[in-house]
Design a protein around this motif. Structure first.
Motif, PDB file in Angstrom:
ATOM      1  N   TYR A   1      -1.626 -14.036   3.871  1.00  0.00           N
ATOM      2  CA  TYR A   1      -0.746 -14.721   3.256  1.00  0.00           C
ATOM      3  C   TYR A   1      -1.038 -15.173   1.619  1.00  0.00           C
ATOM      4  O   TYR A   1       0.066 -15.572   0.666  1.00  0.00           O
ATOM      5  CB  TYR A   1      -0.971 -16.319   3.754  1.00  0.00           C
ATOM      6  CG  TYR A   1      -0.367 -16.153   5.244  1.00  0.00           C
ATOM      7  CD1 TYR A   1       0.894 -16.363   5.545  1.00  0.00           C
ATOM      8  CD2 TYR A   1      -1.257 -16.385   6.149  1.00  0.00           C
ATOM      9  CE1 TYR A   1       1.324 -16.229   6.982  1.00  0.00           C
ATOM     10  CE2 TYR A   1      -0.859 -16.454   7.487  1.00  0.00           C
ATOM     11  CZ  TYR A   1       0.363 -16.357   7.830  1.00  0.00           C
ATOM     12  OH  TYR A   1       0.855 -16.595   8.890  1.00  0.00           O
ATOM     13  N   THR A   2      -2.048 -14.669   0.912  1.00  0.00           N
ATOM     14  CA  THR A   2      -2.458 -15.295  -0.351  1.00  0.00           C
ATOM     15  C   THR A   2      -2.869 -14.143  -1.187  1.00  0.00           C
ATOM     16  O   THR A   2      -2.874 -14.260  -2.614  1.00  0.00           O
ATOM     17  CB  THR A   2      -3.518 -15.792  -0.503  1.00  0.00           C
ATOM     18  OG1 THR A   2      -4.850 -15.219   0.338  1.00  0.00           O
ATOM     19  CG2 THR A   2      -3.498 -17.274   0.674  1.00  0.00           C
ATOM     20  N   TYR A   3      -2.949 -12.716  -0.631  1.00  0.00           N
ATOM     21  CA  TYR A   3      -3.414 -11.565  -1.516  1.00  0.00           C
ATOM     22  C   TYR A   3      -4.776 -11.828  -2.122  1.00  0.00           C
ATOM     23  O   TYR A   3      -5.272 -11.342  -3.073  1.00  0.00           O
ATOM     24  CB  TYR A   3      -2.394 -11.253  -2.683  1.00  0.00           C
ATOM     25  CG  TYR A   3      -1.275 -10.784  -1.921  1.00  0.00           C
ATOM     26  CD1 TYR A   3      -1.141  -9.522  -1.529  1.00  0.00           C
ATOM     27  CD2 TYR A   3      -0.081 -11.535  -1.911  1.00  0.00           C
ATOM     28  CE1 TYR A   3       0.172  -8.767  -1.131  1.00  0.00           C
ATOM     29  CE2 TYR A   3       1.031 -11.163  -1.374  1.00  0.00           C
ATOM     30  CZ  TYR A   3       1.077  -9.873  -0.895  1.00  0.00           C
ATOM     31  OH  TYR A   3       2.438  -9.236  -0.486  1.00  0.00           O
TER      32      TYR A   3
ATOM     33  N   ALA B   1      -6.434  -2.665   0.698  1.00  0.00           N
ATOM     34  CA  ALA B   1      -5.350  -3.388   0.810  1.00  0.00           C
ATOM     35  C   ALA B   1      -5.375  -4.225  -0.606  1.00  0.00           C
ATOM     36  O   ALA B   1      -6.223  -4.241  -1.221  1.00  0.00           O
ATOM     37  CB  ALA B   1      -5.538  -4.235   1.879  1.00  0.00           C
ATOM     38  N   ASP B   2      -4.058  -4.679  -0.715  1.00  0.00           N
ATOM     39  CA  ASP B   2      -3.742  -5.494  -2.034  1.00  0.00           C
ATOM     40  C   ASP B   2      -4.130  -6.844  -1.982  1.00  0.00           C
ATOM     41  O   ASP B   2      -3.484  -7.679  -1.495  1.00  0.00           O
ATOM     42  CB  ASP B   2      -2.227  -5.496  -2.466  1.00  0.00           C
ATOM     43  CG  ASP B   2      -1.784  -5.698  -3.745  1.00  0.00           C
ATOM     44  OD1 ASP B   2      -2.932  -6.016  -4.580  1.00  0.00           O
ATOM     45  OD2 ASP B   2      -0.495  -5.897  -3.963  1.00  0.00           O
ATOM     46  N   THR B   3      -5.633  -6.859  -2.283  1.00  0.00           N
ATOM     47  CA  THR B   3      -6.125  -8.148  -2.242  1.00  0.00           C
ATOM     48  C   THR B   3      -7.099  -8.182  -3.511  1.00  0.00           C
ATOM     49  O   THR B   3      -7.367  -7.244  -3.988  1.00  0.00           O
ATOM     50  CB  THR B   3      -6.987  -8.334  -1.071  1.00  0.00           C
ATOM     51  OG1 THR B   3      -7.893  -7.335  -0.817  1.00  0.00           O
ATOM     52  CG2 THR B   3      -6.285  -8.403   0.279  1.00  0.00           C
ATOM     53  N   SER B   4      -7.685  -9.573  -3.636  1.00  0.00           N
ATOM     54  CA  SER B   4      -8.311  -9.956  -4.909  1.00  0.00           C
ATOM     55  C   SER B   4      -9.495 -10.842  -4.208  1.00  0.00           C
ATOM     56  O   SER B   4      -9.483 -11.346  -3.281  1.00  0.00           O
ATOM     57  CB  SER B   4      -7.640 -10.104  -6.191  1.00  0.00           C
ATOM     58  OG  SER B   4      -7.118 -11.385  -5.893  1.00  0.00           O
ATOM     59  N   MET B   5     -10.413 -11.117  -5.223  1.00  0.00           N
ATOM     60  CA  MET B   5     -11.348 -12.323  -5.208  1.00  0.00           C
ATOM     61  C   MET B   5     -12.043 -12.056  -4.151  1.00  0.00           C
ATOM     62  O   MET B   5     -12.489 -12.688  -2.891  1.00  0.00           O
ATOM     63  CB  MET B   5     -10.781 -13.743  -4.961  1.00  0.00           C
ATOM     64  CG  MET B   5     -10.136 -14.135  -6.018  1.00  0.00           C
ATOM     65  SD  MET B   5     -11.292 -14.548  -7.445  1.00  0.00           S
ATOM     66  CE  MET B   5     -12.241 -15.658  -6.552  1.00  0.00           C
ATOM     67  N   TRP B   6     -12.779 -10.649  -3.981  1.00  0.00           N
ATOM     68  CA  TRP B   6     -13.964  -9.959  -3.125  1.00  0.00           C
ATOM     69  C   TRP B   6     -14.871  -9.310  -3.843  1.00  0.00           C
ATOM     70  O   TRP B   6     -14.635  -8.861  -5.193  1.00  0.00           O
ATOM     71  CB  TRP B   6     -13.265  -9.352  -1.849  1.00  0.00           C
ATOM     72  CG  TRP B   6     -12.536  -8.452  -2.192  1.00  0.00           C
ATOM     73  CD1 TRP B   6     -10.821  -8.121  -2.269  1.00  0.00           C
ATOM     74  CD2 TRP B   6     -12.499  -6.830  -2.548  1.00  0.00           C
ATOM     75  NE1 TRP B   6     -10.623  -6.974  -2.659  1.00  0.00           N
ATOM     76  CE2 TRP B   6     -11.558  -6.111  -2.704  1.00  0.00           C
ATOM     77  CE3 TRP B   6     -14.043  -6.264  -2.623  1.00  0.00           C
ATOM     78  CZ2 TRP B   6     -11.498  -4.661  -2.850  1.00  0.00           C
ATOM     79  CZ3 TRP B   6     -13.869  -5.005  -2.866  1.00  0.00           C
ATOM     80  CH2 TRP B   6     -12.672  -4.098  -3.159  1.00  0.00           C
TER      81      TRP B   6
ATOM     82  N   SER C   1     -10.948  -4.173  -8.200  1.00  0.00           N
ATOM     83  CA  SER C   1     -10.190  -3.974  -9.269  1.00  0.00           C
ATOM     84  C   SER C   1      -8.939  -3.007  -8.978  1.00  0.00           C
ATOM     85  O   SER C   1      -8.885  -2.856  -7.432  1.00  0.00           O
ATOM     86  CB  SER C   1     -10.579  -3.415 -10.631  1.00  0.00           C
ATOM     87  OG  SER C   1      -9.877  -3.576 -11.404  1.00  0.00           O
ATOM     88  N   GLY C   2      -7.881  -2.846  -9.635  1.00  0.00           N
ATOM     89  CA  GLY C   2      -6.809  -1.764  -9.383  1.00  0.00           C
ATOM     90  C   GLY C   2      -5.614  -2.666  -9.415  1.00  0.00           C
ATOM     91  O   GLY C   2      -5.522  -3.767  -9.387  1.00  0.00           O
ATOM     92  N   THR C   3      -4.595  -1.812  -9.701  1.00  0.00           N
ATOM     93  CA  THR C   3      -3.140  -2.475 -10.020  1.00  0.00           C
ATOM     94  C   THR C   3      -2.924  -2.919  -8.741  1.00  0.00           C
ATOM     95  O   THR C   3      -2.294  -4.257  -8.735  1.00  0.00           O
ATOM     96  CB  THR C   3      -2.249  -1.343 -10.394  1.00  0.00           C
ATOM     97  OG1 THR C   3      -2.585  -0.741 -11.478  1.00  0.00           O
ATOM     98  CG2 THR C   3      -1.067  -1.955 -10.749  1.00  0.00           C
ATOM     99  N   TYR C   4      -3.046  -2.513  -7.493  1.00  0.00           N
ATOM    100  CA  TYR C   4      -2.453  -2.720  -6.211  1.00  0.00           C
ATOM    101  C   TYR C   4      -3.906  -3.004  -5.283  1.00  0.00           C
ATOM    102  O   TYR C   4      -3.832  -2.623  -4.163  1.00  0.00           O
ATOM    103  CB  TYR C   4      -1.512  -2.055  -5.637  1.00  0.00           C
ATOM    104  CG  TYR C   4      -0.096  -2.081  -6.449  1.00  0.00           C
ATOM    105  CD1 TYR C   4       0.883  -3.065  -6.318  1.00  0.00           C
ATOM    106  CD2 TYR C   4       0.146  -0.991  -7.004  1.00  0.00           C
ATOM    107  CE1 TYR C   4       1.675  -2.998  -7.048  1.00  0.00           C
ATOM    108  CE2 TYR C   4       1.222  -1.126  -7.810  1.00  0.00           C
ATOM    109  CZ  TYR C   4       2.269  -2.049  -7.745  1.00  0.00           C
ATOM    110  OH  TYR C   4       3.414  -1.978  -8.617  1.00  0.00           O
TER     111      TYR C   4
ATOM    112  N   GLY D   1      -9.434  -7.513   4.987  1.00  0.00           N
ATOM    113  CA  GLY D   1      -8.311  -7.806   6.483  1.00  0.00           C
ATOM    114  C   GLY D   1      -8.777  -6.950   7.584  1.00  0.00           C
ATOM    115  O   GLY D   1      -8.338  -7.153   8.539  1.00  0.00           O
ATOM    116  N   GLY D   2      -9.743  -6.061   7.393  1.00  0.00           N
ATOM    117  CA  GLY D   2     -10.457  -5.314   8.171  1.00  0.00           C
ATOM    118  C   GLY D   2     -11.501  -4.563   7.540  1.00  0.00           C
ATOM    119  O   GLY D   2     -11.868  -5.160   6.421  1.00  0.00           O
TER     120      GLY D   2
END
Length: 544
Positions: free
Chosen positions: A385-387, A342-347, A320-323, A361-362
């Motif tokens: 590419y997709t966040y 990192a600013d990513t979701s769906m994990w 979760s999180g804004t970024y 990403g790491g």
């Protein structure tokens, strides 16, 4: 009746040379001795062949084949080379039979259904002709045996074959299927042996969710505990009885300003679910038996979606999180920490007794109590590419973590590609990487990683130590081009789901032994039920 065996993976004819044993011994007569004695001739034994394995029951998706084995034991030594061919009145069973001798004098016969068999229910007897030559001109002492079979071939759109509501007896040594890919390590491993004959339809109901999420597609997954399953969709969390799929309770979240729901997790009698967006984002906790809200803890987010949280006895962890970020709560709703990633979701993070593992990403490793960063390993080839990550890290043997930039597998029709990575968290580096197009979180068991690939299109079994390809399997239908669900592995079977069907692949023979014409997200619960779910339906199959 000779039936040609079609399909990409037809069973080849196998045979075994056997040496005939001589008979008789030396010495005196076998009857009474002395004057006037009589001789009693030995009684000749009648040759017979016992079928040790019983009948065969299978479900098969149309335009694919399923394999099975029959074990026989003759009371005599076959003459010369033992050849076997098979016939049945309906022409459902392929004629070619593989023959393998066992040390106890029995033989394992490998058979396969015929590709292209029309949808329908077929029951009867398989006649196994036992011969001393390939043309089957010379029969063995027992020329044939019969084995009953019951095969149901289903096409996409076939009517549900009917409910088999047998009593549920949970495995005593199997944990709950309690989060994404079953457990906190996301291995998709269930330590049981499953007989394909016991994979029978239990019940079918409407879709748990009809929502899709960006590159991930159908994102809903279910969890189960104590005979109940839990799934979210359409602005609600629902609990159903595993026995028959009937609704036990439901919680409606449409009152939230941004009423979005994510897949749930369950632990120690509590169901956890992240829901909402922006300044109305929460971690909800529900009583698993009644649906009563135990807590509603605020979080931050934008408009992302998440995989199921990881729920342990004392805490729950979620993306979760804004970024982007990692939230941690106690089992009573107090925030333990928030960690920036990192600013990513769906994990979803992976967890062991001490640490949390995040692939963004790491690989980032956090202390699961304090949230302190313990280790960071960079993936130099990662490009965001997709966040979205669209998957989770998988924990292998101590210190080994497997992951991929799954979202890249969907970009530009899959032409971007990605890499399957093994991180060595004990030593702090990427140990190996394999190029391909890996769209889904792999499964792991016993030193082997099971990863669906689309370039080339196959499921791969790779060695944990060095990533070497051990074996692979390809579905048989020409229209199968994608994978719809993460794999599940047991002690003897690998369950995989394509865009057309779900298969059980034998880990020893590498052949499909069961299939059903529906792809989707999979779960295998402690109650002994295999679930397949997609935007059309939720189906349940008995596995014991």
């Amino acid at each position: 009746m000779q039936v040609a065996l079609l399909g990409r993976t037809a069973i080849g004819l196998a045979c075994l040379a056997l040496t005939a044993c001589g008979g008789g011994g030396s010495g005196g007569s076998g009857g009474s001795s002395g004057s006037g004695g009589t001789t009693t001739p030995p009684v000749a034994s009648v040759p017979e062949v016992k079928v040790l394995s019983g009948g065969v029951t299978r479900y098969a998706a149309q335009n694919s084949t399923v394999a099975f084995e029959v074990q026989i034991k003759p009371s005599f030594t076959p003459a010369g080379t033992l050849f076997v061919n098979a016939t049945d009145k309906a022409g459902v069973i392929g004629t070619q039979v593989g023959v393998t001798a066992s040390q106890d004098g029995s033989y394992v016969l490998a058979l396969e259904t015929v590709n292209g068999t029309p949808a329908g229910h077929y029951a009867g007897d398989i006649t196994l002709k036992l011969c001393a030559d390939q043309a089957c001109a010379t029969p063995q002492a027992v020329p044939s045996v019969t084995v009953p079979y019951d095969v149901t071939v289903l096409a996409y759109g076939s009517a549900w074959p009917g409910d088999k509501l047998t009593p549920l007896t949970p495995w005593t040594d199997v944990a709950d299927w309690n989060t994404f890919q079953g457990n906190a390590g996301h291995t998709g491993y269930v330590p049981v042996e499953i007989k394909p004959d016991q994979l029978l339809p239990r019940w079918k109901t409407g879709a748990a969710s009809q929502e899709t999420v960006s590159f991930y597609g159908y994102a809903a997954t279910l969890v189960a505990s104590d005979g109940m399953l839990y799934a979210s969709g359409d602005k609600a969390l629902k609990a159903r009885k595993e026995y028959d799929g009937t609704l036990a309770w439901s919680y409606d979240l449409s009152g939230l300003p941004y009423a979005t729901v994510n897949p749930p997790a369950v632990a120690s009698g509590t169901v956890y679910m992240a829901a909402g967006a922006q300044d109305s984002t929460y971690m909800f906790a529900f009583d698993a038996a009644t649906g009563a809200v135990r807590f509603k803890a605020p979080m931050r987010s934008q408009w992302e979606h998440y995989l199921a949280p990881v729920a342990l006895a004392d805490a729950v962890y979620t993306n979760s999180g804004t970024y982007g970020g990692l939230f941690a709560f106690t089992n009573t709703g107090e925030q333990m920490f928030f960690a920036n990633v990192a600013d990513t979701s769906m994990w979803s993070p992976a967890a062991d007794a001490s640490n949390l593992y995040v692939y963004d990403g790491g690989l980032s490793v956090f202390d699961r109590k304090s949230g302190q960063l313990q280790l960071a390993i960079k993936d130099a080839n990662f490009t965001n590419y997709t966040y979205q990550i669209n998957g989770a890290p998988v924990l292998g043997a101590a210190g080994n973590v497997f992951a991929a930039n799954y979202a890249n597998a969907f970009l530009n029709g899959g032409s971007m590609g990605n890499e399957l990575l093994k991180f060595n968290a004990a030593k702090g580096y990427v140990d190996w990487r394999v190029k391909g197009n890996y769209p889904l979180t792999p499964a792991y068991a016993g030193g082997v990683v099971y990863a669906p690939n689309t370039t080339p299109y196959r499921v791969e079994a790779r060695a944990e130590a060095d990533g070497a390809l051990l074996w692979s399997w390809v579905p048989g239908q020409a229209s199968e081009t994608a994978w719809n669900g993460e794999p599940i592995v047991t002690k003897n079977l690998l369950f995989v789901s394509s865009n057309k069907a779900t298969y059980a692949v034998d880990l020893r023979t590498h052949k499909a032994v069961w299939s059903y014409p529906m792809g989707g997200r999979l779960a295998l619960t402690r109650s002994g039920i295999l679930y397949i779910q997609n935007a059309e339906a939720l189906v349940a199959f008995n596995v014991k």
